[in-house]
Design a protein around this motif. Structure first.
Motif, PDB file in Angstrom:
ATOM      1  N   ASP A 568       4.267   3.747  -4.450  1.00  0.00           N
ATOM      2  CA  ASP A 568       5.124   3.572  -5.655  1.00  0.00           C
ATOM      3  C   ASP A 568       6.628   3.692  -5.479  1.00  0.00           C
ATOM      4  OD1 ASP A 568       2.654   3.142  -7.018  1.00  0.00           O
ATOM      5  OD2 ASP A 568       2.309   5.296  -6.778  1.00  0.00           O
ATOM      6  N   LEU A 569       6.891   3.823  -4.096  1.00  0.00           N
ATOM      7  CA  LEU A 569       8.477   3.841  -3.987  1.00  0.00           C
ATOM      8  C   LEU A 569       9.317   2.465  -4.497  1.00  0.00           C
ATOM      9  CD1 LEU A 569       7.965   6.458  -2.293  1.00  0.00           C
ATOM     10  CD2 LEU A 569       9.325   5.770  -0.728  1.00  0.00           C
ATOM     11  N   TYR A 570       8.258   1.356  -4.170  1.00  0.00           N
ATOM     12  CA  TYR A 570       8.876   0.148  -4.649  1.00  0.00           C
ATOM     13  C   TYR A 570       7.914  -0.673  -5.589  1.00  0.00           C
ATOM     14  CZ  TYR A 570      11.524   0.780  -0.531  1.00  0.00           C
ATOM     15  OH  TYR A 570      12.627   1.233   0.560  1.00  0.00           O
ATOM     16  N   ALA A 571       8.223  -1.557  -6.456  1.00  0.00           N
ATOM     17  CA  ALA A 571       7.441  -2.371  -7.163  1.00  0.00           C
ATOM     18  C   ALA A 571       7.831  -3.796  -6.986  1.00  0.00           C
ATOM     19  CB  ALA A 571       7.335  -1.960  -8.543  1.00  0.00           C
ATOM     20  N   PHE A 572       6.793  -4.661  -6.573  1.00  0.00           N
ATOM     21  CA  PHE A 572       6.989  -6.149  -6.332  1.00  0.00           C
ATOM     22  C   PHE A 572       6.279  -7.013  -7.158  1.00  0.00           C
ATOM     23  CE2 PHE A 572       6.693  -9.726  -3.432  1.00  0.00           C
ATOM     24  CZ  PHE A 572       7.761 -10.473  -3.717  1.00  0.00           C
ATOM     25  N   ASP A 573       6.577  -7.952  -7.805  1.00  0.00           N
ATOM     26  CA  ASP A 573       5.857  -8.666  -8.846  1.00  0.00           C
ATOM     27  C   ASP A 573       6.067 -10.233  -8.154  1.00  0.00           C
ATOM     28  OD1 ASP A 573       8.433  -9.667  -9.614  1.00  0.00           O
ATOM     29  OD2 ASP A 573       8.125  -9.183 -11.425  1.00  0.00           O
ATOM     30  N   GLY A 574       6.442 -10.418  -7.173  1.00  0.00           N
ATOM     31  CA  GLY A 574       6.591 -11.972  -6.540  1.00  0.00           C
ATOM     32  C   GLY A 574       7.714 -12.478  -6.769  1.00  0.00           C
ATOM     33  N   GLU A 575       8.517 -11.888  -7.374  1.00  0.00           N
ATOM     34  CA  GLU A 575      10.080 -12.614  -7.903  1.00  0.00           C
ATOM     35  C   GLU A 575      11.040 -11.323  -7.868  1.00  0.00           C
ATOM     36  OE1 GLU A 575       9.822 -14.600 -11.481  1.00  0.00           O
ATOM     37  OE2 GLU A 575       8.729 -16.282 -10.779  1.00  0.00           O
ATOM     38  N   SER A 576      10.801 -10.306  -8.357  1.00  0.00           N
ATOM     39  CA  SER A 576      11.583  -9.212  -8.585  1.00  0.00           C
ATOM     40  C   SER A 576      11.116  -7.863  -7.799  1.00  0.00           C
ATOM     41  CB  SER A 576      11.887  -8.901 -10.043  1.00  0.00           C
ATOM     42  OG  SER A 576      12.220  -9.807 -10.663  1.00  0.00           O
ATOM     43  N   LEU A 577      11.989  -7.370  -7.060  1.00  0.00           N
ATOM     44  CA  LEU A 577      11.695  -6.173  -6.422  1.00  0.00           C
ATOM     45  C   LEU A 577      12.265  -4.771  -6.788  1.00  0.00           C
ATOM     46  CD1 LEU A 577      11.188  -6.099  -2.372  1.00  0.00           C
ATOM     47  CD2 LEU A 577      11.803  -3.982  -3.629  1.00  0.00           C
ATOM     48  N   TYR A 578      11.529  -3.862  -7.282  1.00  0.00           N
ATOM     49  CA  TYR A 578      12.354  -2.703  -8.053  1.00  0.00           C
ATOM     50  C   TYR A 578      12.387  -1.652  -6.768  1.00  0.00           C
ATOM     51  CZ  TYR A 578      11.608  -4.809 -12.489  1.00  0.00           C
ATOM     52  OH  TYR A 578      11.803  -5.497 -13.341  1.00  0.00           O
ATOM     53  N   VAL A 579      13.649  -0.949  -6.705  1.00  0.00           N
ATOM     54  CA  VAL A 579      13.411   0.359  -5.759  1.00  0.00           C
ATOM     55  C   VAL A 579      13.511   1.526  -6.923  1.00  0.00           C
ATOM     56  CG1 VAL A 579      14.979   1.431  -4.124  1.00  0.00           C
ATOM     57  CG2 VAL A 579      14.986  -1.074  -4.089  1.00  0.00           C
ATOM     58  N   ASN A 580      12.104   2.082  -6.707  1.00  0.00           N
ATOM     59  CA  ASN A 580      12.001   3.007  -7.807  1.00  0.00           C
ATOM     60  C   ASN A 580      12.374   4.494  -7.382  1.00  0.00           C
ATOM     61  OD1 ASN A 580      11.058   1.473  -9.921  1.00  0.00           O
ATOM     62  ND2 ASN A 580       9.128   1.198  -9.045  1.00  0.00           N
ATOM     63  N   LEU A 581      11.970   4.883  -6.245  1.00  0.00           N
ATOM     64  CA  LEU A 581      12.037   6.159  -5.831  1.00  0.00           C
ATOM     65  C   LEU A 581      13.069   6.402  -4.343  1.00  0.00           C
ATOM     66  CD1 LEU A 581       8.799   7.469  -6.498  1.00  0.00           C
ATOM     67  CD2 LEU A 581      10.683   7.838  -7.749  1.00  0.00           C
ATOM     68  N   PHE A 582      13.704   7.190  -4.079  1.00  0.00           N
ATOM     69  CA  PHE A 582      14.697   7.222  -3.101  1.00  0.00           C
ATOM     70  C   PHE A 582      14.363   8.188  -1.851  1.00  0.00           C
ATOM     71  CE2 PHE A 582      17.336   6.678  -7.116  1.00  0.00           C
ATOM     72  CZ  PHE A 582      17.245   5.322  -7.095  1.00  0.00           C
ATOM     73  N   TYR A 583      13.627   7.521  -0.752  1.00  0.00           N
ATOM     74  CA  TYR A 583      13.316   8.107   0.425  1.00  0.00           C
ATOM     75  C   TYR A 583      13.458   6.911   1.377  1.00  0.00           C
ATOM     76  CZ  TYR A 583      11.021  11.506  -2.961  1.00  0.00           C
ATOM     77  OH  TYR A 583      10.890  12.338  -3.991  1.00  0.00           O
ATOM     78  N   ASP A 584      13.963   7.469   2.651  1.00  0.00           N
ATOM     79  CA  ASP A 584      13.902   6.754   3.879  1.00  0.00           C
ATOM     80  C   ASP A 584      12.478   5.906   3.984  1.00  0.00           C
ATOM     81  OD1 ASP A 584      16.281   7.746   4.075  1.00  0.00           O
ATOM     82  OD2 ASP A 584      16.055   8.701   5.953  1.00  0.00           O
ATOM     83  N   SER A 585      12.611   4.648   3.900  1.00  0.00           N
ATOM     84  CA  SER A 585      11.402   3.820   3.865  1.00  0.00           C
ATOM     85  C   SER A 585      11.479   2.595   4.111  1.00  0.00           C
ATOM     86  CB  SER A 585      10.611   4.025   2.704  1.00  0.00           C
ATOM     87  OG  SER A 585      11.545   3.770   1.173  1.00  0.00           O
ATOM     88  N   GLN A 586      10.630   1.870   4.555  1.00  0.00           N
ATOM     89  CA  GLN A 586      10.420   0.235   4.407  1.00  0.00           C
ATOM     90  C   GLN A 586       9.260  -0.358   3.938  1.00  0.00           C
ATOM     91  OE1 GLN A 586      11.882  -1.544   8.342  1.00  0.00           O
ATOM     92  NE2 GLN A 586       9.692  -2.142   8.461  1.00  0.00           N
ATOM     93  N   LEU A 587       9.471  -1.338   3.418  1.00  0.00           N
ATOM     94  CA  LEU A 587       8.416  -2.327   2.721  1.00  0.00           C
ATOM     95  C   LEU A 587       8.484  -3.707   3.402  1.00  0.00           C
ATOM     96  CD1 LEU A 587       6.332  -2.796   0.548  1.00  0.00           C
ATOM     97  CD2 LEU A 587       8.146  -3.286  -1.155  1.00  0.00           C
ATOM     98  N   THR A 588       7.281  -4.044   3.689  1.00  0.00           N
ATOM     99  CA  THR A 588       7.055  -5.421   4.325  1.00  0.00           C
ATOM    100  C   THR A 588       6.259  -6.244   3.269  1.00  0.00           C
ATOM    101  OG1 THR A 588       6.659  -4.536   6.770  1.00  0.00           O
ATOM    102  CG2 THR A 588       5.916  -6.881   6.149  1.00  0.00           C
ATOM    103  N   LEU A 589       6.924  -7.352   2.878  1.00  0.00           N
ATOM    104  CA  LEU A 589       6.491  -8.109   1.742  1.00  0.00           C
ATOM    105  C   LEU A 589       5.483  -9.008   2.001  1.00  0.00           C
ATOM    106  CD1 LEU A 589       9.974  -9.388  -0.022  1.00  0.00           C
ATOM    107  CD2 LEU A 589       8.434  -7.344  -0.604  1.00  0.00           C
ATOM    108  N   PRO A 590       4.478  -9.559   1.443  1.00  0.00           N
ATOM    109  CA  PRO A 590       3.183 -10.132   1.696  1.00  0.00           C
ATOM    110  C   PRO A 590       3.764 -11.629   2.075  1.00  0.00           C
ATOM    111  CG  PRO A 590       3.512  -9.908  -0.807  1.00  0.00           C
ATOM    112  CD  PRO A 590       4.433  -9.019  -0.065  1.00  0.00           C
ATOM    113  N   ASP A 591       2.855 -12.332   2.772  1.00  0.00           N
ATOM    114  CA  ASP A 591       3.044 -13.678   3.164  1.00  0.00           C
ATOM    115  C   ASP A 591       4.119 -13.792   3.808  1.00  0.00           C
ATOM    116  OD1 ASP A 591       0.695 -14.463   1.647  1.00  0.00           O
ATOM    117  OD2 ASP A 591       1.975 -14.479  -0.335  1.00  0.00           O
ATOM    118  N   ASP A 592       4.518 -12.739   4.805  1.00  0.00           N
ATOM    119  CA  ASP A 592       5.650 -12.861   5.580  1.00  0.00           C
ATOM    120  C   ASP A 592       6.750 -13.205   5.060  1.00  0.00           C
ATOM    121  OD1 ASP A 592       6.705 -12.602   8.304  1.00  0.00           O
ATOM    122  OD2 ASP A 592       6.534 -14.705   8.764  1.00  0.00           O
TER     123      ASP A 592
END
Length: 727
Positions: A568-592
């Motif tokens: 839940d640090l991030y939220a992604f709906d396919g068009e918009s990406l929300y940075v919700n919580l602030f901790y060192d982290s990385q998110l890999t998006l689907p479909d490369d």
């Protein structure tokens, strides 16, 4: 040799003692006199006024406060003696205040399948509100667009009216566009250290021990050396709940890391539970039933039996069912869904035989009627299978005592069990998502606002001795039994859910507070899977960690906290990406489609993106972030705000977003005592580590400078002060 055997048997007898939940005692306790190996038990209470040596309980008068009583056990077997002390909290009698007047109901409904509520809201003589049972003169007419029905409140015989307006609505539901994606924690912070210690613990668990009670319930072979303990002891009426939590934790651990050890353990648990389910059916249980005990507790609940004679059978079922669904959803274990579907069919068959009046009475029973996240579990089954029977049965868990006042925005939470009811509101939000019925969303938002703004401590935790108390009352409830971890676990889940529906930053503002300053604080820094049941906020409080020896409800949710919420640090709906919580982290998006990462240092956050297609980035702007300056690839960016978020233009390719800011020092005073305050630097609640047991007096300047104070989530052991007297 004989002495060694006696020692072992005596220890086993003591470990198997089951006294129920000693944190909130409101009825007599059954104190055993012997153990199964022949040990003799003698009990002595240090406060006979409230608990006698034979377990008789007398609750304190209203206004006197709860009472802590120590029960001292002397256990003997042969020449061996063992002593142990148990701590019990006897909760005071609820204040009995006369009804001042009744509140007529005005409801708008969207479904023809509607049952009149079994309660109405009443105002008491002290100005507070509660609910009272009502008898209506006739049933709801589904054909009428508007109707007024009269009723009588059972408590005082007074008349009340309900005006029902029907607005037909197709059940179209709300499409949730957000995708659940694994997030990798990085850096050096309390979150990643807590996650790593929990992952280490999960690798060491004995799956056969987690299966002990299930196998024993149907007569399958068990190893006597692998009995569960605490709230999962073989004679505890809540046994089985911890296994469900472990399943969920293992599922998230695999989702986070893709390490095969977590899936291997989970696959074994699922396979063996399938055997238990099959054996239950062969032994004559109703088809699909699965638990760590037989169906008796469910039978007794339908006769309105109370705790501790039974202990929340649907709560335990919820943990098992959601553990299976997490196993399916996050590790693609198809057998888990098959087991869950059969168990869901059992719930459908059982509850659809009962009337609305019966169900309402069951769900209103303190503790015994607690059903945890059963609404959500049944909705999840509907989502996975499309079977309408699961969705309709989810609605049968609606609790009038909670839903009616929350829908009409009356605060009736005083003296209600906190964690018994928070998951019910999460279920209401789930029902909104699937049906589109605005009433479910409205009551969820009203509940959240009441709890967060009027029933929480500075760090977002709720409840004292598991209970909600008067609105805006903090100072007299700073005890050793504040902040139940289960309640914060569920408040985070509710907040995240309401964010996805509304995209309003206030929900993630709260989620940040309760995660950073309770859930991370509650996590044991050792690799024993421990977490706090209560997080003391009294002066000189000190954390106590429940482990698998105790297996309390909060040990169960604590297993999940460090591996569940990083998604839940991030939220992604396919068009918009929300940075919700602030901790060192990385998110890999689907479909490369690329990655996003963040690195957080003092007064600075760097966000790196590498997207294959244009994606809008929205970064939450909390109140503690002041003097903000933002650049994108070195160019100053305008501060375009949207529902509490900084919205940046759609980005593609490699980009660097830099946020420079000042972490505001915030002094939060208690609503009922302006000389009592907690202090925060940025998102961190600060505490002073000291053995002093009296409230510490500090000037505003001392609090704002933070000298000698440390972030709460870095404290593992020792005494501390979280609230201070402001000079």
């Amino acid at each position: 040799m004989k002495a060694t055997v006696e020692n072992k048997q005596l220890l086993e007898d003591v470990q198997n003692i089951y006294l129920g939940n000693l944190g909130t005692i409101d009825t007599n306790i059954s104190l055993p006199s012997t153990g199964k190996n022949g040990s003799q038990f003698q009990w002595q209470s240090d406060e006979h006024l409230f608990i006698t040596d034979d377990g008789k309980v007398t609750r304190p008068m209203p206004g006197v406060g709860n009472r802590v009583v120590h029960l001292n056990l002397t256990a003997k077997l042969g020449n061996k003696t063992l002593q142990k002390q148990y701590t019990a909290t006897v909760i005071q009698e609820p204040r009995k205040v006369a009804i001042d007047h009744l509140v007529d109901l005005k409801l708008t409904i969207h479904s023809s399948s509607y049952d009149l509520p079994q309660v109405v809201v009443v105002k008491l003589a002290d100005g507070s509100y509660t609910t009272a049972e009502v008898t209506w003169q006739r049933d709801f007419d589904p054909a009428a667009l508007t109707q007024t029905i009269s009723g009588t409140v059972k408590e005082n015989g007074a008349s009340v009216k309900a005006t029902i307006k029907r607005v037909p609505q197709d059940e179209h539901g709300w499409h949730n566009p957000f995708k659940t994606l694994p997030v990798e924690l990085l850096g050096d912070n309390p979150y990643i250290s807590g996650s790593q210690t929990m992952l280490t613990h999960l690798k060491t668990i004995d799956t056969d021990q987690l299966l002990f009670n299930f196998r024993q319930a149907v007569g399958l072979p068990v190893d006597p050396e692998k009995q569960m303990t605490g709230w999962d002891a073989p004679d505890c009426k809540l046994r089985g709940h911890t296994t469900g939590h472990y399943m969920s934790a293992l599922a998230f651990a695999y989702f986070d890391t893709h390490e095969s050890i977590f899936k291997d353990k989970l696959d074994y648990l699922v396979t063996e539970l399938a055997k238990v389910q099959q054996t239950f059916t062969k032994l004559g249980a109703h088809p699909g039933f699965l638990s760590a005990y037989d169906e008796t507790q469910f039978d007794e609940l339908e006769k309105y039996e109370t705790y501790p004679n039974i202990w929340a059978p649907y709560y335990t079922l919820d943990k098992i069912l959601n553990g299976l669904l997490d196993s399916y959803h996050y590790t693609d274990n198809q057998q888990a869904l098959a087991i869950a579907t059969k168990l869901g069919d059992w719930v459908v068959a059982r509850l659809n035989k009962l009337s609305h009046q019966q169900l309402t009475k069951m769900w209103s029973i303190y503790i015994a009627g607690e059903f945890g996240g059963m609404i959500s579990a049944m909705v999840r089954l509907y989502r996975e299978t499309g079977r309408q029977s699961y969705l309709q049965t989810a609605k049968l868990f609606s609790n009038d005592k909670l839903f009616v006042p929350m829908l009409t925005n009356y605060d009736t939470l005083n003296n209600m069990h906190a964690n018994q009811h928070i998951p019910q509101i999460i279920g209401a939000a789930d029902l909104y998502e699937e049906t589109g019925d605005e009433n479910y969303l409205q009551l969820a938002e009203n509940f959240w606002n009441l709890v967060v703004n009027h029933h929480s401590f500075a760090n977002g935790g709720v409840g004292e001795t598991e209970m909600f108390h008067e609105a805006d009352a903090v100072s007299k409830y700073l005890t050793d039994k504040t902040d139940e971890t289960c309640a914060s676990y569920n408040m985070f889940k509710l907040s995240q859910q309401l964010f996805e529906i509304t995209r309003n930053s206030k929900y993630m503002d709260y989620a940040e507070n309760v995660l950073n300053n309770h859930l991370l604080v509650a996590n044991d820094h050792q690799t024993d899977g421990g977490s706090t049941y209560f997080l003391p906020l009294r002066p000189g409080g000190m954390k106590q960690y429940d482990t698998d020896i105790d297996n309390t409800c909060c040990h169960g949710t604590g297993l999940e906290n460090m591996v569940r919420f990083q998604k839940d640090l991030y939220a992604f709906d396919g068009e918009s990406l929300y940075v919700n919580l602030f901790y060192d982290s990385q998110l890999t998006l689907p479909d490369d489609n690329g990655i996003i990462s963040q690195q957080v240092k003092k007064n600075h956050m760097s966000v790196q993106t590498d997207f294959k297609s244009p994606i809008a980035v929205l970064i939450r702007l909390p109140d503690w972030m002041t003097n903000l300056a933002v650049t994108v690839n070195g160019v100053v960016a305008p501060l375009n705000r949207e529902k509490g978020y900084l919205r940046l233009p759609a980005l593609v390719g490699q980009n660097t977003i830099e946020l420079h800011y000042t972490s505001r020092v915030t002094v939060k005073t208690a609503p009922d005592n302006q000389t009592l305050a907690a202090v925060f630097r940025g998102p961190d609640m600060l505490v002073k580590q000291t053995d002093e047991q009296q409230l510490l007096a500090m000037t505003t300047d001392q609090l704002e400078s933070g000298t000698g104070l440390v972030p709460f989530n870095t404290v593992h052991s020792g005494h501390y002060h979280a609230y201070f007297k402001v000079k």
